[in-house]
Design a protein around this motif. Structure first.
Motif, PDB file in Angstrom:
ATOM      1  N   VAL A  89       0.868  -1.177   0.000  1.00  9.26           N
ATOM      2  CA  VAL A  89       0.000   0.000   0.000  1.00  9.26           C
ATOM      3  C   VAL A  89       0.904   1.224   0.000  1.00  9.26           C
ATOM      4  O   VAL A  89       1.865   1.301   0.758  1.00  9.26           O
ATOM      5  CB  VAL A  89      -0.966   0.008   1.212  1.00  9.26           C
ATOM      6  N   LYS A  90       0.618   2.167  -0.898  1.00  9.96           N
ATOM      7  CA  LYS A  90       1.506   3.320  -1.006  1.00  9.96           C
ATOM      8  C   LYS A  90       0.748   4.570  -1.411  1.00  9.96           C
ATOM      9  O   LYS A  90      -0.379   4.521  -1.910  1.00  9.96           O
ATOM     10  CB  LYS A  90       2.626   3.055  -2.008  1.00  9.96           C
ATOM     11  N   ALA A  91       1.389   5.702  -1.218  1.00  8.83           N
ATOM     12  CA  ALA A  91       0.861   6.998  -1.648  1.00  8.83           C
ATOM     13  C   ALA A  91       2.013   7.993  -1.634  1.00  8.83           C
ATOM     14  O   ALA A  91       3.059   7.764  -1.010  1.00  8.83           O
ATOM     15  CB  ALA A  91      -0.260   7.480  -0.731  1.00  8.83           C
ATOM     16  N   THR A  92       1.809   9.103  -2.310  1.00  6.27           N
ATOM     17  CA  THR A  92       2.789  10.191  -2.322  1.00  6.27           C
ATOM     18  C   THR A  92       2.224  11.365  -1.536  1.00  6.27           C
ATOM     19  O   THR A  92       1.122  11.840  -1.818  1.00  6.27           O
ATOM     20  CB  THR A  92       3.114  10.625  -3.760  1.00  6.27           C
ATOM     21  N   PHE A  93       2.980  11.816  -0.554  1.00  4.55           N
ATOM     22  CA  PHE A  93       2.569  12.913   0.328  1.00  4.55           C
ATOM     23  C   PHE A  93       3.385  14.157  -0.013  1.00  4.55           C
ATOM     24  O   PHE A  93       4.619  14.091  -0.088  1.00  4.55           O
ATOM     25  CB  PHE A  93       2.802  12.543   1.791  1.00  4.55           C
ATOM     26  N   SER A  94       2.705  15.261  -0.200  1.00  4.93           N
ATOM     27  CA  SER A  94       3.394  16.505  -0.548  1.00  4.93           C
ATOM     28  C   SER A  94       3.006  17.624   0.411  1.00  4.93           C
ATOM     29  O   SER A  94       1.832  17.977   0.524  1.00  4.93           O
ATOM     30  CB  SER A  94       3.054  16.935  -1.983  1.00  4.93           C
ATOM     31  N   GLU A  95       4.008  18.145   1.110  1.00  6.34           N
ATOM     32  CA  GLU A  95       3.809  19.345   1.923  1.00  6.34           C
ATOM     33  C   GLU A  95       4.140  20.543   1.029  1.00  6.34           C
ATOM     34  O   GLU A  95       5.289  20.709   0.615  1.00  6.34           O
ATOM     35  CB  GLU A  95       4.748  19.360   3.125  1.00  6.34           C
ATOM     36  N   ARG A  96       3.166  21.343   0.745  1.00  2.00           N
ATOM     37  CA  ARG A  96       3.434  22.533  -0.079  1.00  2.00           C
ATOM     38  C   ARG A  96       4.296  23.531   0.680  1.00  2.00           C
ATOM     39  O   ARG A  96       5.118  24.229   0.084  1.00  2.00           O
ATOM     40  CB  ARG A  96       2.115  23.168  -0.510  1.00  2.00           C
ATOM     41  N   GLU A  97       4.077  23.582   2.003  1.00  2.52           N
ATOM     42  CA  GLU A  97       4.872  24.462   2.862  1.00  2.52           C
ATOM     43  C   GLU A  97       5.316  23.659   4.078  1.00  2.52           C
ATOM     44  O   GLU A  97       4.528  23.430   4.994  1.00  2.52           O
ATOM     45  CB  GLU A  97       4.065  25.686   3.302  1.00  2.52           C
ATOM     46  N   TYR A  98       6.563  23.222   4.054  1.00  6.11           N
ATOM     47  CA  TYR A  98       7.114  22.451   5.165  1.00  6.11           C
ATOM     48  C   TYR A  98       6.981  23.231   6.471  1.00  6.11           C
ATOM     49  O   TYR A  98       7.353  24.396   6.551  1.00  6.11           O
ATOM     50  CB  TYR A  98       8.580  22.144   4.860  1.00  6.11           C
ATOM     51  N   MET A  99       6.416  22.591   7.484  1.00  5.65           N
ATOM     52  CA  MET A  99       6.169  23.191   8.798  1.00  5.65           C
ATOM     53  C   MET A  99       5.290  24.434   8.690  1.00  5.65           C
ATOM     54  O   MET A  99       5.412  25.374   9.475  1.00  5.65           O
ATOM     55  CB  MET A  99       7.477  23.528   9.530  1.00  5.65           C
ATOM     56  N   GLY A 100       4.375  24.427   7.711  1.00  7.71           N
ATOM     57  CA  GLY A 100       3.510  25.590   7.528  1.00  7.71           C
ATOM     58  C   GLY A 100       2.554  25.833   8.669  1.00  7.71           C
ATOM     59  O   GLY A 100       2.096  26.961   8.879  1.00  7.71           O
ATOM     60  N   LEU A 101       2.227  24.767   9.444  1.00 14.17           N
ATOM     61  CA  LEU A 101       1.292  24.911  10.561  1.00 14.17           C
ATOM     62  C   LEU A 101       1.944  24.641  11.909  1.00 14.17           C
ATOM     63  O   LEU A 101       1.251  24.511  12.916  1.00 14.17           O
ATOM     64  CB  LEU A 101       0.110  23.946  10.381  1.00 14.17           C
ATOM     65  N   ASN A 102       3.266  24.552  11.939  1.00 13.14           N
ATOM     66  CA  ASN A 102       3.942  24.209  13.191  1.00 13.14           C
ATOM     67  C   ASN A 102       5.361  24.763  13.200  1.00 13.14           C
ATOM     68  O   ASN A 102       5.834  25.300  12.197  1.00 13.14           O
ATOM     69  CB  ASN A 102       3.948  22.682  13.367  1.00 13.14           C
ATOM     70  N   ASN A 103       6.042  24.578  14.317  1.00 12.22           N
ATOM     71  CA  ASN A 103       7.410  25.090  14.427  1.00 12.22           C
ATOM     72  C   ASN A 103       8.454  23.990  14.509  1.00 12.22           C
ATOM     73  O   ASN A 103       9.607  24.240  14.861  1.00 12.22           O
ATOM     74  CB  ASN A 103       7.531  26.023  15.640  1.00 12.22           C
ATOM     75  N   HIS A 104       8.059  22.752  14.210  1.00  7.91           N
ATOM     76  CA  HIS A 104       9.001  21.633  14.139  1.00  7.91           C
ATOM     77  C   HIS A 104       8.393  20.560  13.236  1.00  7.91           C
ATOM     78  O   HIS A 104       7.196  20.597  12.959  1.00  7.91           O
ATOM     79  CB  HIS A 104       9.316  21.082  15.537  1.00  7.91           C
ATOM     80  N   PRO A 105       9.182  19.612  12.735  1.00 16.80           N
ATOM     81  CA  PRO A 105       8.671  18.622  11.775  1.00 16.80           C
ATOM     82  C   PRO A 105       7.605  17.714  12.385  1.00 16.80           C
ATOM     83  O   PRO A 105       7.729  17.267  13.525  1.00 16.80           O
ATOM     84  CB  PRO A 105       9.920  17.808  11.415  1.00 16.80           C
ATOM     85  N   HIS A 106       6.562  17.447  11.605  1.00 17.25           N
ATOM     86  CA  HIS A 106       5.509  16.515  11.988  1.00 17.25           C
ATOM     87  C   HIS A 106       5.380  15.450  10.903  1.00 17.25           C
ATOM     88  O   HIS A 106       5.609  15.728   9.720  1.00 17.25           O
ATOM     89  CB  HIS A 106       4.177  17.246  12.140  1.00 17.25           C
ATOM     90  N   PRO A 107       4.988  14.218  11.264  1.00 15.26           N
ATOM     91  CA  PRO A 107       4.965  13.117  10.292  1.00 15.26           C
ATOM     92  C   PRO A 107       3.623  12.898   9.599  1.00 15.26           C
ATOM     93  O   PRO A 107       2.577  13.347  10.056  1.00 15.26           O
ATOM     94  CB  PRO A 107       5.299  11.908  11.167  1.00 15.26           C
ATOM     95  N   TYR A 108       3.697  12.150   8.503  1.00 12.88           N
ATOM     96  CA  TYR A 108       2.521  11.728   7.737  1.00 12.88           C
ATOM     97  C   TYR A 108       2.920  10.451   7.014  1.00 12.88           C
ATOM     98  O   TYR A 108       4.081  10.299   6.602  1.00 12.88           O
ATOM     99  CB  TYR A 108       2.096  12.804   6.724  1.00 12.88           C
ATOM    100  N   GLY A 109       1.995   9.500   6.905  1.00  9.06           N
ATOM    101  CA  GLY A 109       2.396   8.254   6.263  1.00  9.06           C
ATOM    102  C   GLY A 109       1.278   7.249   6.096  1.00  9.06           C
ATOM    103  O   GLY A 109       0.097   7.563   6.213  1.00  9.06           O
ATOM    104  N   ILE A 110       1.688   6.007   5.824  1.00  8.02           N
ATOM    105  CA  ILE A 110       0.796   4.919   5.421  1.00  8.02           C
ATOM    106  C   ILE A 110       0.413   4.038   6.604  1.00  8.02           C
ATOM    107  O   ILE A 110       1.225   3.755   7.480  1.00  8.02           O
ATOM    108  CB  ILE A 110       1.493   4.059   4.342  1.00  8.02           C
ATOM    109  N   VAL A 111      -0.846   3.586   6.583  1.00  7.86           N
ATOM    110  CA  VAL A 111      -1.377   2.663   7.590  1.00  7.86           C
ATOM    111  C   VAL A 111      -1.724   1.339   6.908  1.00  7.86           C
ATOM    112  O   VAL A 111      -2.245   1.326   5.794  1.00  7.86           O
ATOM    113  CB  VAL A 111      -2.646   3.257   8.244  1.00  7.86           C
TER     114      VAL A 111
END
Length: 232
Positions: A89-111
């Motif tokens: 199972v796969k997908a491509t995740f794109s952050e248009r603005e890295y850390m656009g809603l936060n002040n440190h990296p946050h994750p996103y991924g596959i379940v």
């Protein structure tokens, strides 16, 4: 007298500072809820205790793909999409603005391997990437269990954003093949485990189950090419 601080200690201090920020950052509610037919979601227990729900995040169709904006840390799945046997199972995740809603990296991924979803006995595995080159593999069964540490680890295959506000894209996949469960990011295997590490008491019921994806809190990303296929 001038003291020279070893680079290793500086790295530990920096990691500790990021971890402290992650533990103390509040999730900001986002209006919208789930607007994708057939999809369901659940926020983490900590988020629910704070009064946040799936309606505190936004999940919509966008072009040929989907888009998620959080809000609370949340897991999305489609009961009609399941993986059995050897599958990917796969997908491509794109952050248009890295850390656009936060002040440190946050994750996103596959379940993958989701069973009893939406209940207190939910169990599933996820592999998620950060825009700083880090990734994490973790399961819920129903309590969380870590496979590459509480904060994950780094791998050269994981793309890094040039800076805050810059775009970054990750292709993330979870794969079952024989007795091995692997996470692949941008076409490279970044971690693999025998099934005995992910299936059993306190872990997954099975690697067979529903699939979906997971978003950290205060994160915004486009999801394209989400699919389940048989592993060759």
């Amino acid at each position: 007298m001038m003291r020279i601080v070893p680079a290793a200690l500086l790295a530990i201090a920096a990691a500790s500072s990021v971890a402290h920020a992650q533990d103390n950052e509040k999730s900001m509610a986002v209006k919208g809820g789930i607007q994708m037919k057939g999809w369901m979601g659940v926020v983490d227990a900590k988020e629910a205790k704070a009064g946040l729900t799936v309606d505190s995040a936004k999940f919509v169709g966008m072009g040929a793909g989907m888009h998620a904006t959080t809000g609370p840390a949340i897991t999305y799945w489609n009961p009609g999409m399941k993986g059995t046997g050897d599958y990917t199972v796969k997908a491509t995740f794109s952050e248009r603005e890295y850390m656009g809603l936060n002040n440190h990296p946050h994750p996103y991924g596959i379940v993958m391997g989701g069973n009893d979803m939406g209940t207190e006995n939910a169990n599933y595995l996820y592999c998620a990437a950060y825009g700083n080159g880090n990734f994490i593999v973790r399961g819920f069964g129903p309590a969380p269990f870590q496979l590459n540490g509480p904060r994950g680890g780094t791998h050269p295959a994981v793309n890094k954003a040039e800076a805050k506000g810059k775009p970054v894209t990750q292709e993330i996949a979870l794969q079952v093949k024989g007795d091995k469960v692997s996470c692949l990011i941008n076409g490279q295997e970044v971690a693999s485990y025998p099934k005995s590490d992910v299936v059993g008491a306190g872990k997954l019921k099975s690697t067979d189950g529903v699939v979906g994806f997971r978003m950290g809190h205060n994160t915004d990303a486009h999801i394209a090419g989400f699919a389940v296929t048989k592993t060759p």
